[in-house]
Scaffold this motif. Structure first.
Motif, PDB file in Angstrom:
ATOM      1  N   PRO A 106       0.803  -1.229   0.000  1.00 21.74           N
ATOM      2  CA  PRO A 106       0.000   0.000   0.000  1.00 21.74           C
ATOM      3  C   PRO A 106       0.834   1.277   0.000  1.00 21.74           C
ATOM      4  CG  PRO A 106      -0.272  -1.219   2.068  1.00 21.74           C
ATOM      5  CD  PRO A 106       0.527  -2.081   1.167  1.00 21.74           C
ATOM      6  N   MET A 107       2.043   1.243   0.540  1.00 23.12           N
ATOM      7  CA  MET A 107       2.888   2.437   0.443  1.00 23.12           C
ATOM      8  C   MET A 107       4.355   2.033   0.541  1.00 23.12           C
ATOM      9  SD  MET A 107       2.273   4.315   4.088  1.00 23.12           S
ATOM     10  CE  MET A 107       0.513   4.023   4.069  1.00 23.12           C
ATOM     11  N   PRO A 108       5.230   2.850  -0.060  1.00 27.12           N
ATOM     12  CA  PRO A 108       6.641   2.499  -0.010  1.00 27.12           C
ATOM     13  C   PRO A 108       7.221   2.686   1.403  1.00 27.12           C
ATOM     14  CG  PRO A 108       6.230   4.389  -1.466  1.00 27.12           C
ATOM     15  CD  PRO A 108       4.947   4.045  -0.838  1.00 27.12           C
ATOM     16  N   PRO A 109       8.336   1.992   1.705  1.00 27.55           N
ATOM     17  CA  PRO A 109       8.824   1.930   3.086  1.00 27.55           C
ATOM     18  C   PRO A 109       9.154   3.283   3.732  1.00 27.55           C
ATOM     19  CG  PRO A 109      10.259   0.702   1.585  1.00 27.55           C
ATOM     20  CD  PRO A 109       9.069   1.084   0.806  1.00 27.55           C
ATOM     21  N   PHE A 110       9.743   4.225   2.978  1.00 26.70           N
ATOM     22  CA  PHE A 110      10.109   5.482   3.638  1.00 26.70           C
ATOM     23  C   PHE A 110       8.890   6.388   3.863  1.00 26.70           C
ATOM     24  CE2 PHE A 110      14.216   3.821   2.840  1.00 26.70           C
ATOM     25  CZ  PHE A 110      14.964   4.260   3.923  1.00 26.70           C
ATOM     26  N   VAL A 111       7.827   6.146   3.124  1.00 32.34           N
ATOM     27  CA  VAL A 111       6.568   6.841   3.403  1.00 32.34           C
ATOM     28  C   VAL A 111       5.921   6.198   4.636  1.00 32.34           C
ATOM     29  CG1 VAL A 111       4.310   7.474   2.476  1.00 32.34           C
ATOM     30  CG2 VAL A 111       6.306   7.411   0.963  1.00 32.34           C
ATOM     31  N   LEU A 112       6.020   4.873   4.697  1.00 30.67           N
ATOM     32  CA  LEU A 112       5.493   4.148   5.862  1.00 30.67           C
ATOM     33  C   LEU A 112       6.200   4.599   7.139  1.00 30.67           C
ATOM     34  CD1 LEU A 112       3.772   1.826   7.052  1.00 30.67           C
ATOM     35  CD2 LEU A 112       5.630   0.272   6.507  1.00 30.67           C
ATOM     36  N   LEU A 113       7.527   4.779   7.038  1.00 30.96           N
ATOM     37  CA  LEU A 113       8.293   5.225   8.216  1.00 30.96           C
ATOM     38  C   LEU A 113       7.761   6.556   8.740  1.00 30.96           C
ATOM     39  CD1 LEU A 113      12.074   4.532   7.521  1.00 30.96           C
ATOM     40  CD2 LEU A 113      10.807   3.931   9.575  1.00 30.96           C
ATOM     41  N   GLN A 114       7.429   7.437   7.805  1.00 30.33           N
ATOM     42  CA  GLN A 114       6.895   8.742   8.208  1.00 30.33           C
ATOM     43  C   GLN A 114       5.561   8.568   8.932  1.00 30.33           C
ATOM     44  OE1 GLN A 114       6.625  11.593   5.013  1.00 30.33           O
ATOM     45  NE2 GLN A 114       5.262  12.922   6.156  1.00 30.33           N
ATOM     46  N   LEU A 115       4.743   7.648   8.410  1.00 32.49           N
ATOM     47  CA  LEU A 115       3.430   7.425   9.015  1.00 32.49           C
ATOM     48  C   LEU A 115       3.564   6.819  10.416  1.00 32.49           C
ATOM     49  CD1 LEU A 115       0.376   7.521   7.958  1.00 32.49           C
ATOM     50  CD2 LEU A 115       0.596   5.054   7.866  1.00 32.49           C
ATOM     51  N   VAL A 116       4.474   5.859  10.544  1.00 27.09           N
ATOM     52  CA  VAL A 116       4.680   5.211  11.849  1.00 27.09           C
ATOM     53  C   VAL A 116       5.235   6.240  12.833  1.00 27.09           C
ATOM     54  CG1 VAL A 116       6.102   3.482  13.042  1.00 27.09           C
ATOM     55  CG2 VAL A 116       5.032   2.922  10.866  1.00 27.09           C
ATOM     56  N   ALA A 137      18.219  14.489  14.969  1.00 23.61           N
ATOM     57  CA  ALA A 137      18.136  15.863  14.422  1.00 23.61           C
ATOM     58  C   ALA A 137      16.702  16.396  14.493  1.00 23.61           C
ATOM     59  CB  ALA A 137      18.634  15.865  12.975  1.00 23.61           C
ATOM     60  N   GLY A 138      15.787  15.603  15.051  1.00 21.65           N
ATOM     61  CA  GLY A 138      14.406  16.079  15.247  1.00 21.65           C
ATOM     62  C   GLY A 138      13.566  16.059  13.975  1.00 21.65           C
ATOM     63  N   LYS A 139      13.997  15.292  12.982  1.00 23.26           N
ATOM     64  CA  LYS A 139      13.238  15.243  11.718  1.00 23.26           C
ATOM     65  C   LYS A 139      12.039  14.287  11.849  1.00 23.26           C
ATOM     66  CE  LYS A 139      15.313  17.917   9.047  1.00 23.26           C
ATOM     67  NZ  LYS A 139      14.533  18.910   8.338  1.00 23.26           N
ATOM     68  N   SER A 140      10.935  14.611  11.169  1.00 28.04           N
ATOM     69  CA  SER A 140       9.790  13.705  11.239  1.00 28.04           C
ATOM     70  C   SER A 140       9.655  12.858   9.976  1.00 28.04           C
ATOM     71  CB  SER A 140       8.509  14.501  11.470  1.00 28.04           C
ATOM     72  OG  SER A 140       8.338  15.388  10.400  1.00 28.04           O
ATOM     73  N   SER A 141      10.502  13.126   8.981  1.00 28.15           N
ATOM     74  CA  SER A 141      10.429  12.328   7.748  1.00 28.15           C
ATOM     75  C   SER A 141      11.765  12.415   7.006  1.00 28.15           C
ATOM     76  CB  SER A 141       9.315  12.858   6.845  1.00 28.15           C
ATOM     77  OG  SER A 141       9.315  12.171   5.622  1.00 28.15           O
ATOM     78  N   PHE A 142      11.993  11.438   6.163  1.00 30.80           N
ATOM     79  CA  PHE A 142      13.148  11.524   5.256  1.00 30.80           C
ATOM     80  C   PHE A 142      12.804  12.412   4.060  1.00 30.80           C
ATOM     81  CE2 PHE A 142      16.342   8.341   6.587  1.00 30.80           C
ATOM     82  CZ  PHE A 142      15.658   7.784   7.666  1.00 30.80           C
ATOM     83  N   TYR A 143      11.518  12.603   3.878  1.00 26.94           N
ATOM     84  CA  TYR A 143      11.063  13.321   2.692  1.00 26.94           C
ATOM     85  C   TYR A 143      10.509  14.701   3.021  1.00 26.94           C
ATOM     86  CZ  TYR A 143      11.021   9.007  -0.189  1.00 26.94           C
ATOM     87  OH  TYR A 143      11.361   7.886  -0.902  1.00 26.94           O
ATOM     88  N   VAL A 144      10.543  15.590   2.048  1.00 27.61           N
ATOM     89  CA  VAL A 144       9.651  16.748   2.033  1.00 27.61           C
ATOM     90  C   VAL A 144       8.706  16.508   0.850  1.00 27.61           C
ATOM     91  CG1 VAL A 144      11.073  18.494   3.166  1.00 27.61           C
ATOM     92  CG2 VAL A 144      11.457  18.014   0.741  1.00 27.61           C
ATOM     93  N   TRP A 145       7.598  17.228   0.820  1.00 28.97           N
ATOM     94  CA  TRP A 145       6.552  16.906  -0.156  1.00 28.97           C
ATOM     95  C   TRP A 145       6.152  18.118  -0.992  1.00 28.97           C
ATOM     96  CZ3 TRP A 145       4.488  11.866  -0.480  1.00 28.97           C
ATOM     97  CH2 TRP A 145       4.959  10.974   0.483  1.00 28.97           C
ATOM     98  N   PRO A 146       7.073  18.682  -1.785  1.00 34.13           N
ATOM     99  CA  PRO A 146       6.620  19.786  -2.637  1.00 34.13           C
ATOM    100  C   PRO A 146       5.657  19.229  -3.678  1.00 34.13           C
ATOM    101  CG  PRO A 146       8.865  19.167  -3.213  1.00 34.13           C
ATOM    102  CD  PRO A 146       8.472  18.328  -2.040  1.00 34.13           C
ATOM    103  N   GLU A 147       4.555  19.908  -3.886  1.00 31.23           N
ATOM    104  CA  GLU A 147       3.519  19.472  -4.842  1.00 31.23           C
ATOM    105  C   GLU A 147       3.034  18.040  -4.573  1.00 31.23           C
ATOM    106  OE1 GLU A 147       5.254  20.149  -8.684  1.00 31.23           O
ATOM    107  OE2 GLU A 147       5.814  22.178  -8.083  1.00 31.23           O
ATOM    108  N   GLY A 148       3.057  17.658  -3.322  1.00 34.40           N
ATOM    109  CA  GLY A 148       2.510  16.346  -2.961  1.00 34.40           C
ATOM    110  C   GLY A 148       3.355  15.163  -3.379  1.00 34.40           C
ATOM    111  N   LYS A 149       4.549  15.404  -3.914  1.00 31.72           N
ATOM    112  CA  LYS A 149       5.403  14.271  -4.346  1.00 31.72           C
ATOM    113  C   LYS A 149       6.627  14.192  -3.419  1.00 31.72           C
ATOM    114  CE  LYS A 149       3.818  12.975  -8.596  1.00 31.72           C
ATOM    115  NZ  LYS A 149       3.116  13.983  -9.356  1.00 31.72           N
TER     116      LYS A 149
END
Ligand SMILES: NC(=O)c1ccc[n+]([C@@H]2O[C@H](COP(=O)([O-])OP(=O)(O)OC[C@H]3O[C@@H](n4cnc5c(N)ncnc54)[C@H](O)[C@@H]3O)[C@@H](O)[C@H]2O)c1
Length: 703
Positions: A555-565, A597-609
């Motif tokens: 349902p979602m790729p692992p690094f997106v899942l990590l953000q959700l968890v 470093a207090g980050k909540s995700s590996f990603y940022v989401w410009p334009e939802g991507k």
């Protein structure tokens, strides 16, 4: 073979006990429109056993249609259902037993052969859609010349691709030609892959599936009146023309992009359906139906479908009769619930307990502000339910009155069931249980919503450790149906039986799990994420890793899942697992750095991507040994096969099916992949890792 011979030979194979599904009677239509043969689909059971079409049921509809069509005095045919249900589609119970492609092909031919008599019989036909119309049930209606739909009808859908099939009795041809490719793609592919979304009666009419929406109170009378007006010409049905230009290709392309997003090419069914919808623009009906027969037969014979049916069967049967649950007569009644903590999980739990158990629920936390916030959250959620029409206002008020809060734990003195959902710290939970034991009755249950800690250890110093159980819910609690019920070393049968009885009343699918680190879902997710993170630490770029695993159809790729968890939660569980099993669970140094470093995700989401956060890029150190997509997939699946085998050896659950159930219901493992163990079996990975398959060959024996 003639249609009747096909029906007879399929009936001989089938377990479908319903012989008389179609009941025909003559109805004199108002306004001198003549006599209609009104066929009511009714399997003789109440609404808990919906009408389905096995070969015998189709045979009975065929006979009713033949008889009506042969009579000159009949001017039209009507088809409707028993109360609340037109039909819930094909009876799929016999499908795994179909031995060869010829038999599979016959299933499609029979459906087409019978239903097309509604068009080819030479008399106008009407479907009166009074309720549920799923799959073949909706296709019956699509074959008719005209359709009335009840305002109260719900669950109108073609859910087949969700299971690994396609609508096999005309849906892929008739729908796009009736409502356009755009709407057809929405119904057949997008809704089905979108957690099996269904249309209400009014939506179905808006989509163009129904010609007219009628009130439910006197739906049949109104339908007959409308039909007579159509027959006498006082009502002329006008349907908007279907756009056969570029919009058709665009809709199919959009459906393909959607399928890619959802299943990444890993399940054939949505793509086969899209091919048929694409071809439906130029095909005539015979060619359209014949192509559908071929695609249906291919899918019926596929392991994917058998796996999908296996998953369907698990959630419908095994989840309802959990393996290893003690005799339910041992369960003690629960008439008041306490929830310790008023945070993210506690608020959701309080709401669920109040709604389903309908007993007083009291929340507590460290201070009044947190308690008020928790109770405020629950009341706010009840208001949302009211606004959506999911509860009536008297019910909403009643539910709000059930949920209260206090900073004083003595309010738990008369509770029968107290669940803690405080921070994930063993010592904190032990202290809370010890404090509670001084307040609550000796037979009140103490439950913990811990995600990974030892329930046995939590109970170790208590006077009554036998009343402690793990009650592991998944976030969001209202959406994910799984409840892992954990039996600690000293949990007694009565406490466990009470836990199962409560879980059932909460309408959760309960699986009995032994007290082992991180139980089932979190253990496997942590192993999965650990392997992916390790590959990234070794040099695989994060987007490459995500793309490689998305191709499995998850349902979602692992690094997106990590953000959700939540990165800190994921790190915490990885550390717990590393302490328990250092050989197999590593803690990713990059994950630790990103959390520090207090980050909540590996990603940022410009334009939802998703784009890797440049600050994260700076932080992480990567090796020089990137994995190819195949190597990464193989690494992850091999690790999962190994972990599952170890879990089964440790007796974490009774059987491999329970692991499948946990991942299907608690981690969103897709139905079309049919559970993780049949997937690992089918891909040969289980055999390579363990020397044997997890499940008996073919799965059919399990269904
Ligand atoms: N968040 C999830 O997705 C999830 C899923 C399943 C299980 N869990 C588990 O549920 C538990 C709670 O997680 P959460 O996400 O709701 O945490 P949270 O931080 O949102 O809430 C924890 C609450 O516990 C309160 N608390 C702390 N010490 C307390 C004490 N001594 N007495 C009363 N209240 C106290 C805190 O003030 C806070 O409001 C954890 O064990 C977690 O592992 C979480």
């Amino acid at each position: 073979m003639s249609l009747q011979e096909l029906i007879d030979s399929a009936s001989a194979l089938s377990t479908d006990e319903v012989v008389t599904l179609a009941h025909s009677r003559d109805v004199v239509l108002p306004g001198k429109a003549g006599t209609m043969a009104l066929i009511t689909l009714d399997n003789g059971h109440d609404h808990t056993k919906p009408n389905t079409f096995g070969p015998k049921g189709l045979g009975s509809l065929n006979a009713a249609l033949d008889a009506a069509l042969a009579r000159d005095e009949i001017v039209a045919i009507g088809v409707t259902g028993k109360p609340f249900i037109l039909a819930a589609g094909a009876d799929l119970t016999g499908v795994p037993k179909l031995a060869d492609r010829e038999q599979a092909l016959a299933l499609g031919k029979i459906g087409h052969g019978v239903l097309r008599k509604l068009v080819d019989g030479g008399k106008p036909s009407f479907a009166f859609v009074n309720g549920v119309a799923l799959g073949g049930g909706l296709e019956v209606a699509l074959h008719a010349s005209y359709r009335t739909v009840s305002v109260a009808a719900g669950m109108l859908a073609t859910p087949e691709v969700f299971l690994g099939l396609i609508p096999g009795w005309g849906g892929n041809f008739l729908l796009p030609n009736l409502i356009g490719a755009d709407n057809a793609v929405k119904v057949v592919v997008e809704n089905a892959l979108n957690q099996n979304k269904m249309l209400s009666g009014p939506e179905a009419v808006k989509f163009g599936i129904g010609d007219v929406l009628l009130e439910s109170a006197d739906f049949l009378e109104q339908s007959l009146l409308w039909a007579s007006k159509v027959l006498t010409g006082s009502v002329v049905v006008e349907r908007p023309p279907v756009d056969r230009g570029e919009a058709w290709d665009a809709a199919v392309a959009r459906g393909k992009a959607f399928a890619d997003l959802k299943v990444s090419g890993a399940a054939p069914a949505p793509y086969r359906a899209l091919e048929l919808i694409a071809a439906a623009r130029d095909n005539d009906r015979d060619r359209g139906f014949a192509a559908e027969d071929e695609a249906l037969a291919d899918l019926i014979m596929s392991e994917e479908l058998r796996s999908g049916l296996y998953a369907f069967d698990l959630v419908n049967k095994r989840a309802k009769r959990p393996a290893g649950a003690p005799d339910k007569s041992l369960a003690r009644p629960v008439s008041k619930v306490g929830v310790v903590g008023a945070g993210l999980m506690a608020g959701q739990l309080a709401l669920l307990f109040a709604r389903r158990l309908e007993v007083p629920v009291v929340l507590t936390d460290l201070d009044q502000e947190r308690v008020d916030r928790g109770v405020g959250y629950v009341h706010g959620e009840i208001d949302k339910l009211l606004a959506k029409g999911r509860v009536r206002s008297d019910k909403a008020n009643q539910l709000k009155a059930l949920v209260t809060g206090s900073v004083d734990k003595s309010v738990f003195a008369d509770a029968d069931f107290v669940i803690e959902a405080v921070f994930e710290e063993l010592q904190l939970k032990k202290t809370i249980f010890a404090d509670l034991e001084k307040i609550i009755r000796p037979d009140a249950i103490l439950a913990t919503n811990t995600s990974s800690l030892s329930v046995t250890e939590m109970a170790a110093d208590l006077e009554h450790p036998e009343r402690v159980v793990g009650f592991h819910f998944f976030n969001p609690v209202a959406v994910l149906p799984l409840l892992e019920i954990i039996r600690a070393d000293r949990t007694d049968d009565a406490s466990l039986a009470t836990a199962f009885a409560v879980g059932k009343t909460l309408k959760k699918s309960c699986v009995l799990v032994k007290d082992a680190p991180a139980f089932v879902v979190n253990r496997l997710l942590t192993r999965f994420l650990g392997e992916v993170s390790a590959a990234v630490d070794e040099g695989t770029p994060i987007p490459d890793a995500d793309r490689a695993l998305a191709a499995l159809g998850l349902p979602m790729p692992p690094f997106v899942l990590l953000q959700l968890v939540g990165l800190p939660v994921a790190l915490h569980v990885a550390e717990t697992m590393n302490r328990a099993y250092p050989d197999r669970f590593a803690v990713s140094s990059n994950l630790a750095k990103v959390v520090a470093a207090g980050k909540s995700s590996f990603y940022v989401w410009p334009e939802g991507k998703p784009v890797v956060d440049p600050e994260v890029e700076e932080l992480v150190s990567v090796g020089d040994k990137p994995s190819t997509p195949d190597e990464l997939r193989n690494r992850v699946l091999t690790a999962l096969a190994e972990e599952i085998m170890i879990m089964l050896d440790e007796g974490v659950v009774a059987e491999a099916q329970d692991i499948d159930l946990c991942l299907l219901l608690g981690a969103g493992w897709p139905f079309h992949l049919g559970g993780i163990t049949p997937y690992l079996d089918r891909t040969g990975i289980a055999e390579k890792v363990n020397g044997s398959r997890f499940l008996p060959q073919g799965l059919a024996s399990l269904i």
